[in-house]
Design a protein around this motif. Structure first.
Motif, mmCIF file in Angstrom:
data_model
loop_
_atom_site.group_PDB
_atom_site.id
_atom_site.type_symbol
_atom_site.label_atom_id
_atom_site.label_comp_id
_atom_site.label_asym_id
_atom_site.label_seq_id
_atom_site.Cartn_x
_atom_site.Cartn_y
_atom_site.Cartn_z
ATOM 1 N N GLN A 20 1.109 -1.502 -0.046
ATOM 2 C CA GLN A 20 0.070 0.391 -0.120
ATOM 3 C C GLN A 20 1.116 1.736 -0.166
ATOM 4 O O GLN A 20 0.097 1.832 -0.755
ATOM 5 C CB GLN A 20 -0.896 -0.447 1.068
ATOM 6 N N ASP A 58 -4.529 -1.066 -3.097
ATOM 7 C CA ASP A 58 -5.037 -0.193 -1.665
ATOM 8 C C ASP A 58 -5.797 -1.196 -1.144
ATOM 9 O O ASP A 58 -5.904 -0.968 0.522
ATOM 10 C CB ASP A 58 -5.632 0.844 -1.959
ATOM 11 N N HIS A 59 -5.945 -3.034 -1.028
ATOM 12 C CA HIS A 59 -6.586 -3.553 -0.057
ATOM 13 C C HIS A 59 -5.798 -4.190 -0.107
ATOM 14 O O HIS A 59 -4.722 -4.878 -0.879
ATOM 15 C CB HIS A 59 -7.228 -4.486 -1.125
ATOM 16 N N ASN A 60 -6.518 -4.989 0.991
ATOM 17 C CA ASN A 60 -5.134 -6.161 1.605
ATOM 18 C C ASN A 60 -4.920 -7.359 0.496
ATOM 19 O O ASN A 60 -5.202 -8.108 0.474
ATOM 20 C CB ASN A 60 -5.496 -6.250 2.518
#
Length: 367
Positions: free
Chosen positions: A228, A292-294
Motif C-alpha cells: 500500500q 490499496d486493498h490487502n
C-alpha cells in the motif's frame, strides 16, 4: 554519500556536462547519422557527422536541467505520434492525483515506447513524468546509458554474477524505488516482468513483487502495508500494430525449432529504433486502480496486477482479426490482411497468435 549514484537518473546539475560529453562522442554522432540518413551514400557520412554535431552543439546549449531535456523529448514525441500513429488515447489518467508518487507496473510490448507513451500522457495532463526502470543489458554503448539517465531512467543490474551480488543489486534497486516513492513522491515505471511479452501474453513475475518488498521487509513492515505504501497502479498498453512483430516472431520461431536464439550485438538498439519509427496505428494506454486493498502475499498481488492489466487491455481491430483467421474465418479487415501478406510464411501463425493472445487471455478469464 549518494548510495544510488551508479543506478539513479542524472540530477539537474549534471545535465549540461553529460550533454557536452555526448555531442563530443563519435559513436553517438555516427549513430544519429545512421538513424536519420539511412539511405544516404556512405561517402557523405563524414560531412553529415560534422553537420549533426554542429546542430546538436547549438541545441544542447539551451538545455540545463532534466525538465528542459524532457521538453525537447516531448517535441520529438509529438512528431513521432503524427507520423507513426493514427491516434493515442489515454484511459483512467483522470484518477491520478498531482504531487503523488505512483508505481506504474506495466505490461511490456516495446522497449522505449511503452514508458514514453506513459510519460507523454502524464506530461499532457500536468503530472510528473516517471523514473524509468531499464535493464543494463540495453546499455552496452555508454552513450545509450547517458541518454536514458538524462531522461529519468534508472538502471536495473541484470548482468551481475553470483547470488550475493545479485541480492545486493536487487536490494539497492528496492531501496531506490521505495525511497523515490515514499520520500521523494516521484513516479516510477517498471515492466511487470523482465523482457517484452513477445507472445502477447501478459503475466507478472512474482520476483518483481518480492523485489519491491525487500526494502520495507528490512524495516519489519508487513507485506500488505508495504504494498500500500508503494501505491501500485497497473498499466495496460495496447498497440494496433507492433513495429517489431515480425522480429519477435522470428525469435520465438527459432527458439521453438532449434531450442535457442542468439541476439545480434546491437539487436536491442535496432528494436528501439524500429519501435520509434515504425507504424503503430492506434495506441491505447489504460491506467488501472491503485491497489490499496490487502494483498497478503506476493502471489495475491500478482493475481490482482494480472487481473487489472489483462482486464483493462484495450482490444484492437488487429486482435479480433487475428483470432478470426486462427479460427479459419475471414478476418473482415482488409488492412490487416495486407499487413499479414508481408509476413514471411513460416512466421505467419506465430504473428497471428501474438496478436490474438491478448483477446484470448481476456476471454479465458472472463474479463
Amino acid at each position: 554519500m549518494d548510495q544510488f549514484h551508479d543506478i539513479r537518473p542524472y540530477n539537474d546539475d549534471e545535465v549540461a556536462g553529460v550533454l557536452q560529453n555526448l555531442v563530443n562522442t563519435p559513436d553517438f554522432i555516427d549513430t544519429i547519422v545512421g538513424f536519420k540518413f539511412t539511405k544516404w551514400p556512405q561517402w557523405t557520412r563524414g560531412f553529415l557527422a560534422m553537420v549533426v554535431k554542429h546542430v546538436l552543439q547549438k541545441e544542447v546549449r539551451k538545455i540545463n536541467d532534466v525538465h528542459a531535456f524532457q521538453t525537447q523529448v516531448a517535441d520529438y514525441m509529438e512528431r513521432m505520434i503524427k507520423t507513426t500513429t493514427s491516434n493515442v488515447e489515454y484511459r483512467g489518467i483522470e484518477k491520478l492525483a498531482k504531487n503523488e508518487g505512483y508505481l506504474f507496473l506495466s505490461n511490456h510490448r516495446d522497449i522505449a515506447m511503452d514508458p514514453a507513451f506513459v510519460n507523454y500522457g502524464l506530461y499532457l495532463n500536468g503530472l510528473d513524468t516517471v523514473r524509468i526502470a531499464i535493464g543494463d543489458n540495453l546499455l552496452r554503448r555508454p552513450f545509450v546509458s547517458d541518454l536514458m539517465r538524462l531522461n529519468k531512467s534508472f538502471i536495473v543490474k541484470r548482468s551481475v554474477n553470483g547470488v550475493r551480488e545479485m541480492m545486493a543489486a536487487f536490494g539497492q534497486l528496492s531501496d531506490y524505488i521505495t525511497h523515490s516513492l515514499t520520500q521523494e513522491h516521484c513516479n516510477i515505471w517498471i515492466a511487470q516482468k523482465e523482457g517484452r511479452a513477445k507472445d502477447g501474453l501478459d503475466q507478472t513475475d512474482p520476483a518483481i513483487i518480492k523485489m519491491f518488498y525487500m526494502s520495507q521487509k528490512k524495516q519489519k513492515v508487513a507485506f500488505p502495508d508495504a504494498m500500500q505504501n508503494l501505491k501500485i497502479v497497473p498499466v495496460s498498453i495496447s498497440y494496433e500494430y507492433d513495429p517489431c512483430a515480425f522480429d519477435k516472431a522470428r525469435e520465438l520461431h527459432e527458439k521453438s525449432t532449434t531450442g535457442s536464439y542468439q541476439k545480434a550485438e546491437f539487436e536491442d538498439i535496432d528494436s528501439i529504433r524500429k519501435g520509434i519509427v515504425g507504424r503503430k496505428g492506434k495506441v491505447i494506454v489504460t491506467f488501472g486502480d491503485v491497489i490499496d486493498h490487502n494483498c497478503a502475499t506476493p502471489d495475491e498481488m500478482v493475481a490482482e496486477v494480472d487481473r487489472q492489466i489483462i482486464g483493462s487491455y484495450a482490444i484492437q481491430s488487429t486482435n479480433s482479426a487475428a483470432q478470426k483467421v486462427l479460427n479459419g474465418e475471414p478476418s473482415g479487415d482488409s488492412v490487416f490482411d495486407e499487413y499479414m501478406a508481408t509476413c514471411p510464411a513460416e512466421l505467419r501463425e506465430t504473428v497471428l497468435r501474438m496478436y490474438a493472445n491478448p483477446l484470448i487471455q481476456k476471454q479465458e478469464r472472463g474479463l
